[in-house]
Design a protein around this motif. Structure first.
Motif, PDB file in Angstrom:
ATOM      1  N   GLU A   1      54.355 -13.307 -19.645  1.00 44.45           N
ATOM      2  CA  GLU A   1      55.391 -13.155 -20.664  1.00 44.45           C
ATOM      3  C   GLU A   1      55.711 -14.493 -21.324  1.00 44.45           C
ATOM      4  OE1 GLU A   1      58.608 -11.317 -18.599  1.00 44.45           O
ATOM      5  OE2 GLU A   1      57.871  -9.280 -18.942  1.00 44.45           O
ATOM      6  N   ALA A   2      55.660 -15.578 -20.562  1.00 42.47           N
ATOM      7  CA  ALA A   2      55.928 -16.893 -21.142  1.00 42.47           C
ATOM      8  C   ALA A   2      54.858 -17.263 -22.170  1.00 42.47           C
ATOM      9  CB  ALA A   2      55.975 -17.944 -20.031  1.00 42.47           C
ATOM     10  N   ARG A   3      53.618 -16.836 -21.909  1.00 45.13           N
ATOM     11  CA  ARG A   3      52.542 -17.153 -22.851  1.00 45.13           C
ATOM     12  C   ARG A   3      52.532 -16.201 -24.041  1.00 45.13           C
ATOM     13  NH1 ARG A   3      46.174 -16.530 -22.364  1.00 45.13           N
ATOM     14  NH2 ARG A   3      45.623 -17.703 -24.233  1.00 45.13           N
ATOM     15  N   PHE A   4      52.947 -14.925 -23.800  1.00 44.38           N
ATOM     16  CA  PHE A   4      52.962 -13.923 -24.874  1.00 44.38           C
ATOM     17  C   PHE A   4      54.372 -13.308 -24.969  1.00 44.38           C
ATOM     18  CE2 PHE A   4      48.645 -13.946 -23.154  1.00 44.38           C
ATOM     19  CZ  PHE A   4      47.877 -14.153 -24.290  1.00 44.38           C
TER      20      PHE A   4
ATOM     21  N   MET B   1      40.477 -10.730 -11.096  1.00 47.73           N
ATOM     22  CA  MET B   1      41.697 -10.882 -11.902  1.00 47.73           C
ATOM     23  C   MET B   1      41.495 -12.029 -12.882  1.00 47.73           C
ATOM     24  SD  MET B   1      45.623 -11.545 -10.685  1.00 47.73           S
ATOM     25  CE  MET B   1      45.610 -10.068  -9.673  1.00 47.73           C
ATOM     26  N   ILE B   2      41.734 -11.761 -14.155  1.00 52.34           N
ATOM     27  CA  ILE B   2      41.503 -12.763 -15.199  1.00 52.34           C
ATOM     28  C   ILE B   2      42.605 -13.818 -15.140  1.00 52.34           C
ATOM     29  CG2 ILE B   2      41.265 -13.147 -17.682  1.00 52.34           C
ATOM     30  CD1 ILE B   2      40.488 -10.198 -17.938  1.00 52.34           C
ATOM     31  N   PRO B   3      42.221 -15.108 -15.115  1.00 49.91           N
ATOM     32  CA  PRO B   3      43.247 -16.165 -15.145  1.00 49.91           C
ATOM     33  C   PRO B   3      44.117 -16.011 -16.391  1.00 49.91           C
ATOM     34  CG  PRO B   3      41.097 -17.078 -14.609  1.00 49.91           C
ATOM     35  CD  PRO B   3      40.843 -15.664 -15.022  1.00 49.91           C
ATOM     36  N   ILE B   4      45.385 -16.348 -16.249  1.00 50.83           N
ATOM     37  CA  ILE B   4      46.340 -16.152 -17.346  1.00 50.83           C
ATOM     38  C   ILE B   4      45.922 -16.941 -18.579  1.00 50.83           C
ATOM     39  CG2 ILE B   4      48.748 -16.559 -18.057  1.00 50.83           C
ATOM     40  CD1 ILE B   4      49.547 -15.991 -15.151  1.00 50.83           C
TER      41      ILE B   4
ATOM     42  N   THR C   1      43.282 -12.480 -23.401  1.00 49.36           N
ATOM     43  CA  THR C   1      43.512 -12.232 -24.819  1.00 49.36           C
ATOM     44  C   THR C   1      44.834 -11.486 -24.950  1.00 49.36           C
ATOM     45  OG1 THR C   1      42.429 -10.080 -24.809  1.00 49.36           O
ATOM     46  CG2 THR C   1      41.022 -12.024 -25.174  1.00 49.36           C
ATOM     47  N   GLU C   2      45.309 -11.314 -26.174  1.00 49.33           N
ATOM     48  CA  GLU C   2      46.572 -10.607 -26.368  1.00 49.33           C
ATOM     49  C   GLU C   2      46.471  -9.169 -25.898  1.00 49.33           C
ATOM     50  OE1 GLU C   2      48.416 -11.307 -30.104  1.00 49.33           O
ATOM     51  OE2 GLU C   2      49.700  -9.543 -29.986  1.00 49.33           O
ATOM     52  N   ASP C   3      45.336  -8.488 -26.209  1.00 48.37           N
ATOM     53  CA  ASP C   3      45.161  -7.101 -25.785  1.00 48.37           C
ATOM     54  C   ASP C   3      45.095  -7.007 -24.261  1.00 48.37           C
ATOM     55  OD1 ASP C   3      43.012  -6.100 -28.568  1.00 48.37           O
ATOM     56  OD2 ASP C   3      45.203  -6.234 -28.371  1.00 48.37           O
ATOM     57  N   GLN C   4      44.379  -7.940 -23.639  1.00 48.06           N
ATOM     58  CA  GLN C   4      44.296  -7.942 -22.180  1.00 48.06           C
ATOM     59  C   GLN C   4      45.661  -8.198 -21.543  1.00 48.06           C
ATOM     60  OE1 GLN C   4      41.322 -11.024 -21.876  1.00 48.06           O
ATOM     61  NE2 GLN C   4      39.681  -9.543 -21.355  1.00 48.06           N
ATOM     62  N   ALA C   5      46.436  -9.086 -22.179  1.00 43.24           N
ATOM     63  CA  ALA C   5      47.765  -9.390 -21.647  1.00 43.24           C
ATOM     64  C   ALA C   5      48.664  -8.161 -21.708  1.00 43.24           C
ATOM     65  CB  ALA C   5      48.388 -10.538 -22.427  1.00 43.24           C
ATOM     66  N   ALA C   6      48.581  -7.395 -22.793  1.00 46.47           N
ATOM     67  CA  ALA C   6      49.402  -6.191 -22.919  1.00 46.47           C
ATOM     68  C   ALA C   6      49.063  -5.180 -21.839  1.00 46.47           C
ATOM     69  CB  ALA C   6      49.210  -5.576 -24.306  1.00 46.47           C
TER      70      ALA C   6
ATOM     71  N   GLU D   1      47.675  -5.869 -18.927  1.00 40.38           N
ATOM     72  CA  GLU D   1      48.077  -6.427 -17.633  1.00 40.38           C
ATOM     73  C   GLU D   1      49.590  -6.285 -17.396  1.00 40.38           C
ATOM     74  OE1 GLU D   1      46.471  -7.083 -15.205  1.00 40.38           O
ATOM     75  OE2 GLU D   1      47.105  -8.826 -14.074  1.00 40.38           O
ATOM     76  N   LEU D   2      50.397  -6.522 -18.459  1.00 38.79           N
ATOM     77  CA  LEU D   2      51.848  -6.381 -18.317  1.00 38.79           C
ATOM     78  C   LEU D   2      52.233  -4.939 -18.012  1.00 38.79           C
ATOM     79  CD1 LEU D   2      53.189  -8.721 -21.141  1.00 38.79           C
ATOM     80  CD2 LEU D   2      53.369  -9.073 -18.668  1.00 38.79           C
ATOM     81  N   ALA D   3      51.544  -3.982 -18.628  1.00 34.92           N
ATOM     82  CA  ALA D   3      51.828  -2.567 -18.346  1.00 34.92           C
ATOM     83  C   ALA D   3      51.486  -2.236 -16.892  1.00 34.92           C
ATOM     84  CB  ALA D   3      51.028  -1.678 -19.293  1.00 34.92           C
ATOM     85  N   ARG D   4      50.339  -2.767 -16.422  1.00 33.71           N
ATOM     86  CA  ARG D   4      49.953  -2.517 -15.033  1.00 33.71           C
ATOM     87  C   ARG D   4      50.949  -3.127 -14.054  1.00 33.71           C
ATOM     88  NH1 ARG D   4      47.882  -4.968 -10.828  1.00 33.71           N
ATOM     89  NH2 ARG D   4      47.760  -6.980 -11.899  1.00 33.71           N
ATOM     90  N   LEU D   5      51.370  -4.369 -14.342  1.00 33.32           N
ATOM     91  CA  LEU D   5      52.315  -5.048 -13.458  1.00 33.32           C
ATOM     92  C   LEU D   5      53.664  -4.333 -13.431  1.00 33.32           C
ATOM     93  CD1 LEU D   5      51.479  -8.755 -14.326  1.00 33.32           C
ATOM     94  CD2 LEU D   5      51.221  -7.676 -12.072  1.00 33.32           C
TER      95      LEU D   5
END
Length: 778
Positions: free
Chosen positions: A54-57, A1-4, A8-13, A15-19
């Protein structure tokens, strides 16, 4: 699991969809299937990761984000929607005679001539979940469940996924604002497919289409709802900006023209004969329908008549549900258990070999009481005929005697409570000392079964409705000794030591504890009627609680009067006289007035008690005289009882409770008995110390008759007496049956008698029915 911090922005998107998907899946398993796959700690970690990403992006926050679902994704945590017009339930009828009486009641209330044609709609009663859809300028803007009838749950996003429900109304002629009501349901094919898919996925299956529809509509994730084949029928409406039809039948055609499916079996019929014929047709077509129905709904067709008929508390006078007969099945009675209810009433419960009745697997049925078991001679091992009354409550109808095992023994009803205290069971007695069939445990709150039942009632939906505090939690907290009375619930919310212990308990966590505390704290502010209902006093239901709340206004006034009433109850002879079938309040007062006066009278010897009563107490009608004669037999016995009853008259505080509209003597006795117990007084005082009880909603004050006491007398010509009373009370007036110096206005029709003389005596203004209608703007 990638630390927050490294996302990257694409990775965050991604990850949010998966969560979002994973958390929604866990919500479904936990709240809908009662089968969590992970611990609370693991769940909290997922939620925390979602929040931190979400707080970071912040620009990546999704519409289906778990952070936007307030209160950790429970169906009960949809935001509240107050209905513009309450969604009320219907009275039920189960026989032809009751349908005929419904037609007769409508005619009596409207004072229609015998040959007047009354049209009705007969609509199939869909077995689904009621929903209210709000349209503004033809566009769907909000959807809500029925909830408690006054406040429902916002399910707008889920409703948008139902193909049968138009997002924009078709055609024209609709009001700028309209709340369309109807039923969300699953047809048989959709239900079978849903259960098959659930079984294949190893998930919980539903017992019937109604439960499946309810569970599907109340999903937090609209995508889950969208995947389920929900359907909708429109049949009613709530708030309106303008009328759109003159009859129910016309309204159904308008709903259909606007894009709503309506039940094709609905029809317009006339008079009682039409109601009965419609029922026969509906019963015949029921097995052939693609969806479940459990009866026929009759509605008065003319909407102006519906408005005149109005409502009785939570039910309309202009509609009734004619239910189909209960469905039956055979099964084996494997055991008889004893349950102890909230008020100590002991109820035998039949444990059955599982059997499907009307699509539901039944394993338990009520046996009501010891006398019922003896009357039906029900024994363990018997083959029994089971039915679901109104397709809901399972009960044993009869025993198949020819299949009884040779060793079956009559059931010996226990003499002691099954609780650890083994408290003796006592037969309940009425206020006059007569025994009833009910047996009660005398342990009250010392009996753990009663204590738990009281607490369960207290937190129930119609009472305090405390989120997150169900039976499982009540049992656990009671076993720990944390909750023994309602006030303990609120003490727990601020007991940090107990909360910390709870956080360390398996199955809990910071989120669970926080939500529990929030649910409790939200109910420190409570409406007075809910407070009264939550006390769990016998015979004090929702309607009575509301009447008491409106009468007394504040909790302090209600409690003070109730405590005083507990010391001013009637004696047993007065109680027996009040309970005597055939004697109303007027007759009882006439007997008491006679006893107090004790004026000597010349009565011919050798006459019957009925004739003696006719001469001695002229105000008694024939029904009252017959009842007294049947009970007391001769004049000396009656006279002695009347004198004793007059000496046992209850005090002013008791009468103040009993005189509240919709309360009466029986309920007043229950209130007095409850507050007569020291532990109940302490329970109420302790609870009030933890709460802020809001004063009851006051009656209207902005009408010409608000706050006035009105008396109607004589034969009204434009409306019935019941209609006049309902109209006056709706305008904030109080309607009395007698004229006194406190009366503000007497409305007199032709044939008005002694009340006119009373009005003159007290200087009360008298007006005609026409004057009244002009005064109130009708």
């Amino acid at each position: 699991m990638i630390p927050i911090a490294d996302l990257t922005e694409d990775q965050a998107a991604v990850e949010l969809a998966r969560l979002a998907e994973e958390i929604a899946s866990h919500d479904l398993r936990y709240h809908q299937q009662d089968d969590p796959a992970i611990s609370d700690a693991e769940y909290d970690a997922l939620k925390r990761r979602n929040l931190e990403i979400e707080a970071r992006f912040p620009e990546l926050v999704r519409e289906d984000s778990p952070s936007l679902r307030v209160g950790a994704a429970r169906a009960e945590q949809f935001s509240a929607v107050t209905h513009g017009v309450p969604m009320l339930s219907l009275d039920n009828a189960f026989a032809d005679s009751e349908a005929v009486e419904f037609d007769a009641r409508v005619r009596r209330f409207l004072r229609l001539p015998a040959d007047e044609t009354v049209a009705y709609t007969a609509e199939p009663k869909i077995d689904g979940l009621s929903a209210s859809l709000r349209y503004e300028n033809g566009v769907l803007v909000q959807a809500a469940t029925r909830g408690d009838g006054r406040v429902g749950e916002d399910v707008t996003q889920n409703v948008r996924t139902i193909a049968d429900i138009p997002k924009r109304l078709r055609g024209g002629g609709w009001p700028d604002l309209i709340e369309v009501r109807g039923e969300v349901y699953l047809d048989h094919e959709g239900f079978a497919a849903l259960n098959a898919a659930a079984a294949a996925a190893g998930q919980k299956t539903y017992a019937n289409p109604r439960n499946a529809a309810a569970g599907s509509l109340r999903q937090i994730d609209p995508r889950i709802t969208a995947a389920r084949p929900l359907r909708f029928f429109g049949y009613a409406w709530g708030a309106l900006s303008a009328p759109f039809a003159e009859t129910q039948w016309e309204a159904l055609q308008k709903l259909k023209a606007w894009g709503f499916p309506t039940t094709p079996q609905s029809e317009r019929v006339e008079n009682a004969a039409g109601l009965l014929a419609a029922y026969e047709r509906m019963e015949a077509v029921r097995p052939k329908l693609a969806y479940d129905i459990d009866g026929v709904v009759y509605k008065v067709d003319r909407l102006d008549w519906q408005q005149r008929l109005g409502f009785i508390t939570r039910t309309p006078r202009w509609a009734i549900a004619r239910k189909f007969p209960a469905q039956q099945a055979r099964t084996i009675l494997e055991a008889i258990d004893i349950q102890v209810g909230r008020t100590g009433a002991v109820t035998p419960v039949a444990r059955l070999q599982p059997v499907t009745v009307g699509g539901v697997v039944v394993v338990n049925a009520t046996l009501h009481n010891a006398d019922e078991i003896a009357r039906k001679d029900v024994r363990v091992g018997d083959t029994v005929i089971l039915q679901r009354a109104g397709d809901v409550i399972p009960q044993i109808v009869s025993v198949v005697l020819e299949e009884r095992p040779a060793d079956a023994q009559p059931f010996a009803f226990p003499t002691h409570c099954p609780c650890p205290l083994h408290t003796p069971l006592a037969k309940e007695t009425t206020a006059s000392g007569a025994e009833t069939v009910v047996r009660r445990c005398t342990g009250e709150f010392a009996c753990p079964f009663q204590r738990l039942a009281h607490l369960r009632h207290f937190v129930s939906r119609r009472a305090f409705d405390i989120e997150g505090l169900g039976e499982k939690q009540l049992i656990a907290f009671s076993e720990r000794g944390w909750i023994r009375e309602p006030a303990d619930i609120f003490r727990l919310a601020r007991d940090e030591a107990k909360l910390e212990e709870l956080r360390a308990t398996d199955g809990y966590g910071e989120t669970s504890v926080r939500n529990l505390v929030a649910g409790i704290e939200a109910r420190r502010d409570i409406a007075l009627d809910r407070f009264i209902y939550g006390l769990g006093i016998r015979h004090i239901g929702e309607t009575t609680s509301l009447a008491l709340a409106r009468h007394f206004g504040t909790a302090e006034a209600f409690v003070a009067t109730s405590k005083a009433a507990s010391e001013q109850t009637a004696g047993p002879v007065f109680a027996e006289l009040s309970d005597l079938d055939g004697l109303g309040p007027t007759a009882v007062e006439a007997v008491l007035a006679f006893a107090r006066a004790r004026q000597p009278m010349l009565i011919p010897p050798g006459i019957s008690l009925e004739e003696h009563l006719r001469l001695a107490i002229p105000k008694l009608n024939s029904k009252a005289r017959a009842a007294l004669a049947a009970r007391f037999g001769d004049w000396p016995t009656f006279e002695a009882a009347a004198l004793q009853a007059a000496a046992e008259t209850p005090g002013d505080a008791f009468l103040a409770v009993a005189s509240v509209d919709a309360v009466g003597v029986v309920a007043a006795r229950m209130i007095a008995a409850f507050f007569g117990e020291d532990h109940n007084r302490a329970l109420v005082d302790n609870l009030l110390a933890e709460l802020r009880v809001a004063p009851a909603e006051r009656p209207k004050t902005d009408t010409a008759v608000a706050g006035k006491t009105i008396v109607f007398t004589g034969a009204l010509e434009k409306m019935t007496r019941d209609e006049a009373k309902a109209q006056a009370e709706a305008l904030g007036a109080k309607v009395s049956g007698s004229v006194s110096k406190k009366t503000d206005l007497v409305v007199a029709g032709p044939g008005a008698g002694s009340k006119l003389a009373d009005a003159a005596k007290h200087g009360v203004q008298v007006i005609s029915e026409a004057d009244w209608l002009e005064l109130v703007g009708s």
